[in-house]
Motif scaffolding. Structure first.
Motif, short mmCIF file in Angstrom:
data_model
loop_
_atom_site.label_atom_id
_atom_site.label_comp_id
_atom_site.label_asym_id
_atom_site.label_seq_id
_atom_site.Cartn_x
_atom_site.Cartn_y
_atom_site.Cartn_z
N GLU A 171 -20.01 24.29 45.32
CA GLU A 171 -20.29 24.22 43.89
C GLU A 171 -19.01 24.48 43.10
OE1 GLU A 171 -23.03 26.44 40.48
OE2 GLU A 171 -23.26 26.98 42.61
N ILE A 172 -18.83 23.72 42.04
CA ILE A 172 -17.72 23.95 41.12
C ILE A 172 -18.31 24.32 39.76
CG2 ILE A 172 -15.72 22.97 39.93
CD1 ILE A 172 -15.35 21.04 42.23
N VAL A 173 -17.87 25.46 39.24
CA VAL A 173 -18.26 25.88 37.89
C VAL A 173 -17.07 25.61 36.98
CG1 VAL A 173 -18.90 27.83 36.42
CG2 VAL A 173 -19.86 27.63 38.73
N ASP A 174 -17.24 24.69 36.05
CA ASP A 174 -16.13 24.25 35.21
C ASP A 174 -15.71 25.35 34.24
OD1 ASP A 174 -14.24 22.36 34.40
OD2 ASP A 174 -15.54 21.61 32.80
N ALA A 175 -14.41 25.59 34.18
CA ALA A 175 -13.83 26.55 33.23
C ALA A 175 -12.50 25.98 32.77
CB ALA A 175 -13.64 27.92 33.88
N ALA A 176 -12.25 26.03 31.49
CA ALA A 176 -11.12 25.31 30.93
C ALA A 176 -9.77 25.85 31.36
CB ALA A 176 -11.21 25.33 29.40
N HIS A 177 -9.68 27.18 31.57
CA HIS A 177 -8.40 27.79 31.89
C HIS A 177 -8.65 29.06 32.70
CE1 HIS A 177 -9.66 30.23 28.52
NE2 HIS A 177 -9.62 29.15 27.74
N SER A 178 -7.57 29.72 33.10
CA SER A 178 -7.69 30.86 34.01
C SER A 178 -8.45 32.02 33.38
CB SER A 178 -6.31 31.31 34.46
OG SER A 178 -5.49 31.67 33.36
N HIS A 179 -8.25 32.25 32.08
CA HIS A 179 -8.95 33.35 31.42
C HIS A 179 -10.45 33.13 31.45
CE1 HIS A 179 -9.49 36.70 28.67
NE2 HIS A 179 -10.27 35.92 27.92
N GLU A 180 -10.87 31.91 31.14
CA GLU A 180 -12.29 31.60 31.19
C GLU A 180 -12.81 31.64 32.62
OE1 GLU A 180 -15.50 28.07 30.03
OE2 GLU A 180 -13.40 27.87 29.42
N ARG A 238 -16.01 33.77 33.83
CA ARG A 238 -17.19 33.10 34.40
C ARG A 238 -17.43 33.54 35.84
NH1 ARG A 238 -18.58 27.16 32.44
NH2 ARG A 238 -20.57 28.07 33.03
N ALA A 239 -16.37 33.80 36.58
CA ALA A 239 -16.53 34.29 37.95
C ALA A 239 -17.20 35.66 37.94
CB ALA A 239 -15.18 34.35 38.65
N VAL A 240 -16.77 36.52 37.03
CA VAL A 240 -17.39 37.85 36.90
C VAL A 240 -18.86 37.72 36.51
CG1 VAL A 240 -17.40 39.95 35.47
CG2 VAL A 240 -15.26 39.11 36.45
#
Length: 321
Positions: free
Chosen positions: A81-90, A94-96
């Motif tokens: 699964e890939i959870v889309d996030a625009a950049h490292s901060h996001e 989102r991982a947390v």
């Protein structure tokens, strides 16, 4: 046999890590939120751990970037699964959140900075804080030393005070016990093994040992201050006349500050061919903190340690590693 010959003999021997990895492979892989696996090292390490049956990765980061990277590396990620996030901060946030929601049971650092991930972990409102101080442990496989060495804290707490060190020690003891390794011998390190008011770490070492006597630290045998030589060498302890169940046999080494710990861990890595698996403790779940310089065995061991600890917490029983 010369020292050079001894080092050569042990260079390729990492039985301690191999044993941990083999035990972990016999257990169910756990869903793991991988924050921003957007360079070759982090993505390859993640997929190799997944193929070894250690984790079930959820890749959190820019979908297009991850997809293009995997294609350029000829890595198949279609099963993950890939959870889309625009950049490292996001991606960190989102991982947390995947862990908070129960969808992931482990958190793993990708190619973002450690501070960025740990900032999301430590957020008071949306993070993974507990009542315990967050700290780092290097689980070190030193080929020329008979025991696995736990070094703490060499990556998170820069100059911890006495109560922070109490949590740092308790985190490391709980990890050691959770891996089924028994009751650890904990050495509180300083430059010397006697109390010296001009060396604050010796005063803190004595206080920490008394805290253990009073039940403020549990599950381990503590002694300190101890210098590094008489913490790990029975002969050095004997020569200096130190009588202690810990001296010469320490399994957990508690350093005075981050600088000392980082230098100690890197000295062992580069001069004794040690591997250093990294794990962050004190949060709701174990956090796999890998370095870009880690080899495959070290990355696997980091995942294995986190996985075994998570299983131990599930069952409230130590894993026999």
């Amino acid at each position: 046999m010369t020292k050079k010959a001894v080092v050569s003999q042990f260079r390729q021997r990492h039985e301690k890590y191999e044993r941990l990895i083999e035990v972990a492979k016999r257990m169910a892989a756990l869903p793991t939120a991988v924050a921003h696996p957007c360079d070759e090292t982090s993505l390859r390490g993640t997929i190799e751990a997944a193929e070894a049956g250690l984790i079930v990765p959820i890749l959190v980061g820019p979908r297009e970037k991850i997809t293009k990277l995997s294609a350029s590396m000829k890595l198949s990620i279609s099963d993950y699964e890939i959870v889309d996030a625009a950049h490292s901060h996001e991606a960190a946030s989102r991982a947390v959140e995947l862990v908070r929601s129960g969808k992931a049971e482990l958190l793993m650092k990708g190619s973002l900075h450690s501070d960025e991930l740990l900032s999301a972990v430590a957020n008071r409102d949306t993070g993974l804080r507990t009542g315990r101080r967050i700290s780092h442990v290097f689980v070190m496989d030193v080929p020329t030393h008979p025991q696995t060495l736990f070094i703490t804290d060499a990556a998170v707490n820069i100059a911890p005070d006495l109560m922070a060190k109490r949590d740092i020690i308790q985190n490391a003891i709980d990890l050691y016990a959770g891996l089924g390794l028994g009751t650890p011998k904990v050495a509180i390190l300083s430059a010397v093994e006697t109390i010296n008011p001009n060396i604050p770490s010796t005063i803190e070492a004595a206080a920490l040992c008394k805290m253990a006597d009073r039940g403020q630290i549990t599950g381990g045998e503590l002694d300190g201050p101890l210098a590094f030589d008489n913490a790990i060498s029975l002969e050095a302890a004997r020569i200096k006349g130190i009588r202690s169940p810990v001296a010469g046999q320490a399994q957990i080494l508690v350093v005075p500050d981050l600088e000392a710990g980082n230098m100690l861990a890197k000295n062992l890595s580069f001069l004794s061919q040690a591997d250093a698996a990294g794990i962050v403790l004190g949060a709701r779940v174990p956090i796999i903190l890998t370095s870009r310089a880690d080899n495959v065995r070290t990355r696997m061991a980091s995942c294995a340690v986190a996985m075994l600890l998570a299983h131990s917490r599930r069952t409230q029983e130590p894993i026999r590693a």
